[in-house]
Design an enzyme around this catalytic site. Structure first.
Site, short mmCIF file in Angstrom:
data_model
loop_
_atom_site.label_atom_id
_atom_site.label_comp_id
_atom_site.label_asym_id
_atom_site.label_seq_id
_atom_site.Cartn_x
_atom_site.Cartn_y
_atom_site.Cartn_z
N LYS A 291 0.81 -1.22 0.00
CA LYS A 291 0.00 0.00 0.00
C LYS A 291 0.84 1.28 0.00
CE LYS A 291 -4.27 -1.75 1.94
NZ LYS A 291 -5.20 -1.80 3.04
N ASP A 327 -9.97 3.01 1.77
CA ASP A 327 -10.01 2.41 3.12
C ASP A 327 -10.69 3.33 4.13
OD1 ASP A 327 -8.86 -0.04 2.63
OD2 ASP A 327 -6.82 0.64 3.03
N ALA A 354 -3.13 0.65 6.51
CA ALA A 354 -4.57 0.69 6.82
C ALA A 354 -4.83 1.61 8.01
CB ALA A 354 -5.07 -0.72 7.11
N GLY A 460 -14.19 -8.02 10.09
CA GLY A 460 -13.40 -7.42 9.02
C GLY A 460 -14.12 -7.24 7.70
P1 ATR Z 1 -1.20 -2.55 5.89
O1 ATR Z 1 -0.70 -1.80 4.73
O2 ATR Z 1 -2.22 -3.58 5.50
O3 ATR Z 1 -1.69 -1.73 7.02
P2 ATR Z 1 1.41 -2.84 6.97
O4 ATR Z 1 1.67 -1.45 6.53
O5 ATR Z 1 2.45 -3.89 6.65
O6 ATR Z 1 0.06 -3.40 6.40
O7 ATR Z 1 1.15 -2.80 8.56
C1 ATR Z 1 0.99 -3.93 9.31
C2 ATR Z 1 0.77 -3.55 10.79
O8 ATR Z 1 0.62 -4.75 11.50
C3 ATR Z 1 1.94 -2.81 11.43
O9 ATR Z 1 1.44 -1.95 12.40
C4 ATR Z 1 2.73 -3.96 12.07
O10 ATR Z 1 3.52 -3.58 13.17
P3 ATR Z 1 5.01 -3.01 12.95
O11 ATR Z 1 4.86 -1.57 12.57
O12 ATR Z 1 5.66 -3.20 14.27
O13 ATR Z 1 5.61 -3.85 11.87
C5 ATR Z 1 1.59 -4.80 12.55
N1 ATR Z 1 1.99 -6.18 12.80
C6 ATR Z 1 2.28 -7.10 11.87
N2 ATR Z 1 2.59 -8.26 12.47
C7 ATR Z 1 2.52 -8.06 13.81
C8 ATR Z 1 2.70 -8.88 14.96
N3 ATR Z 1 3.04 -10.15 14.84
N4 ATR Z 1 2.49 -8.34 16.17
C9 ATR Z 1 2.13 -7.06 16.30
N5 ATR Z 1 1.94 -6.22 15.25
C10 ATR Z 1 2.12 -6.72 14.02
#
Ligand code: ATR
Length: 497
Positions: A291, A327, A354, A460
């Site tokens: 994104k 979104d 998101a 969701g």
């Molecule tokens: P999107 O574009 O769909 O929002 P993204 O930009 O990759 O996806 O964001 C994913 C979010 O999920 C982030 O806030 C990520 O936390 P980090 O900023 O620390 O990476 C969070 N996230 C993903 N896996 C996680 C996990 N196992 N535990 C906690 N947070 C997680």
């Protein structure tokens, strides 16, 4: 319907009885089956005659193990079986380009048509190499040349599309999960056949899609050169449910569009977008992890997407790609359908693409927002942009108690990690609203815990559906009623697998 194109169902049964049952079932979908003789125990010309008597039209194939066959059959037996198929006036025989029997069998094909095939289970060679392979095969004058390769990236599918545009007597597509769009778009680019499994456990090659998906979800028999291609660009796009929303709506509105999964890894994005332009794909949804990463590759970004700092929708205006974001609309519709936001305290978990859209939506509401993220610095920075508070993950229990609405915008709980939750169950209590933007599965661990605790939950698919409606409006230019389309999408989401 496209008269030069047919979906063929391979019959991969081991016994005569099972094969006959499968042939009867296949007839409800298509009149062409492929009898894969290399799957049968003790096949002989007599059994082949019985099988052919049950088929309207059949391709008789006796594949060697090197070319994907299941049971090894000697050259002599292959010759005997394929000769019998010709004598029995099978519609086609399919024989490998390097089979010893090819020179003797080809001249015998009069009523029966010959497909000469090349399979590559490792990779998709370059267009030049494939053209050389084509020329070698075509010089022997079969009716159809079949070229099937393994896609190690979605971009390999475009090599096959180029090949298909070049010659007409071709059957060509890619195997493997990365090859899925080439199987679906086969009729758009001129492949004379595509293959679909009778069920998802009765397929004959890696990545083959079952006939129900091909006909009912992707409407492949209706795809032709003019079909507009839209899809979701994501690393694991195959898990996206958007195909179950958009394709039925295209059907309802009689639009010649198809919605596909574009399975694109980060390292493949730049090349994929070049192909997207070159092949004039109509639009795209964008999901994890692209994104934000997609933005530098676009020609223009609208004001909302620019302010949010993330793109979830792409429109193609004659090769100029424009990024938008639906979104925010999706999230705000989902929230407001379920609760009154005025004066509430909202805890937002996550700081990704998101999250940005949701915070952008909340900034004009009478709410107090706190952002918490695994990587704390990102929460602090993002909250700062909107003059919201940020919190520390170590304080989660207290923060949950102090907030009325909890929104999970992280990917935690998404398939296959369905037992993970971004928070524990403690602190969840009646009166609170818990919204998850993860929709695969709909009943995430967080939603299950919240329901058990007596919270009001927003699953969701709510955000998915409302953001998808706005995408649909952008891609098709149709004015649609949000509530009416919402009901339609809810029904689809409920009945899709
Ligand atoms: P999107 O574009 O769909 O929002 P993204 O930009 O990759 O996806 O964001 C994913 C979010 O999920 C982030 O806030 C990520 O936390 P980090 O900023 O620390 O990476 C969070 N996230 C993903 N896996 C996680 C996990 N196992 N535990 C906690 N947070 C997680």
């Amino acid at each position: 319907m496209n008269p030069d194109f047919t979906i063929c169902i391979p019959i991969v049964a081991a016994t005569l009885e099972e094969a006959i049952r499968d042939i009867e079932k296949a007839r409800t979908y298509t009149d062409l089956v492929e009898l894969r003789l290399d799957h049968f125990d003790n096949i002989n010309p007599g059994k082949l005659q019985t099988l052919l008597a049950h088929c309207k039209r059949a391709i008789v194939t006796c594949r060697s193990p090197q070319q994907g066959g299941k049971i090894a059959i000697s050259d002599e037996k292959q010759f005997q079986l394929l000769t019998a198929a010709i004598d029995l006036k099978a519609a086609y025989i399919d024989i490998e380009y390097n089979s010893k029997n090819l020179p003797a069998l080809l001249p015998r094909c009069k009523k029966t048509r010959a497909i000469v095939s090349y399979h590559n289970f490792e990779q998709t060679p370059s267009l030049n190499e494939l053209q050389t392979i084509y020329k070698t095969i075509d010089s022997q004058r079969p009716q159809l040349v079949k070229i099937v390769t393994r896609a190690n990236s979605i971009n390999d599918c475009f090599t096959i599309f180029e090949l298909l545009r070049w010659k007409k007597n071709l059957v060509a597509f890619c195997m493997g999960l990365n090859g899925e769009i080439s199987r679906i778009l086969a009729p758009k680019y001129g492949s004379r056949l595509t293959f679909a499994g009778l069920t998802d456990d009765k397929t004959s090659a890696p990545g083959q899609i079952d006939i129900h998906q091909m006909q009912t979800v992707y409407r492949v028999p209706k795809i032709n050169a003019d079909t507009k291609c839209i899809g979701v660009i994501g690393e694991y796009a195959e898990h996206s449910r958007s195909k179950y929303l958009h394709n039925p709506l295209f059907e309802l509105h009689k639009l010649n569009y198809v919605f596909l999964p574009f399975r694109v890894a980060a390292s493949e994005l730049a090349e994929f977008l070049q192909n997207f332009r070159k092949f004039d794909f109509w639009g795209a949804a964008v999901t994890i992890p692209h994104k934000i990463a997609i933005m530098p590759y676009l020609d223009d970004i609208d004001e909302t997407a620019h302010s949010i700092g993330a793109v979830n929708t792409v429109l193609n205006f004659n090769g100029q790609l424009m990024g938008c974001n639906t979104d925010r609309t999706g999230a705000m519709h989902a929230l407001k359908q379920h609760c009154n936001l005025d004066g509430t305290r909202i805890l937002v978990l996550g700081a990704g693409g998101a999250t940005r859209a949701i915070l952008y939506g909340l900034k004009n509401e009478d709410v107090r927002v706190t952002v918490v993220n695994r990587t704390e610095a990102k929460a602090r920075e993002l909250a700062g942009e909107y003059a919201f508070d940020w919190g520390n993950s170590a304080d989660l229990a207290r923060l949950i108690r102090e907030h009325d609405i909890i929104i999970n915008t992280t990917s935690v709980g998404m398939h296959p990690f369905v037992d993970d939750s971004p928070i524990g169950a403690s602190g969840l209590e009646p009166g609170k609203v818990v919204m998850d933007i993860v929709y695969n599965p709909m009943q995430t661990r967080l939603i299950r815990d919240a329901e058990t605790a007596g919270c009001h939950t927003i699953t969701g698919e709510n955000m998915l559906i409302y953001q998808a409606i706005q995408q649909y409006i952008l891609w098709t230019g149709r004015e649609v009623d949000f509530h009416e389309m919402g009901d339609f999408f809810y029904a689809q989401a409920k009945y899709s697998p």
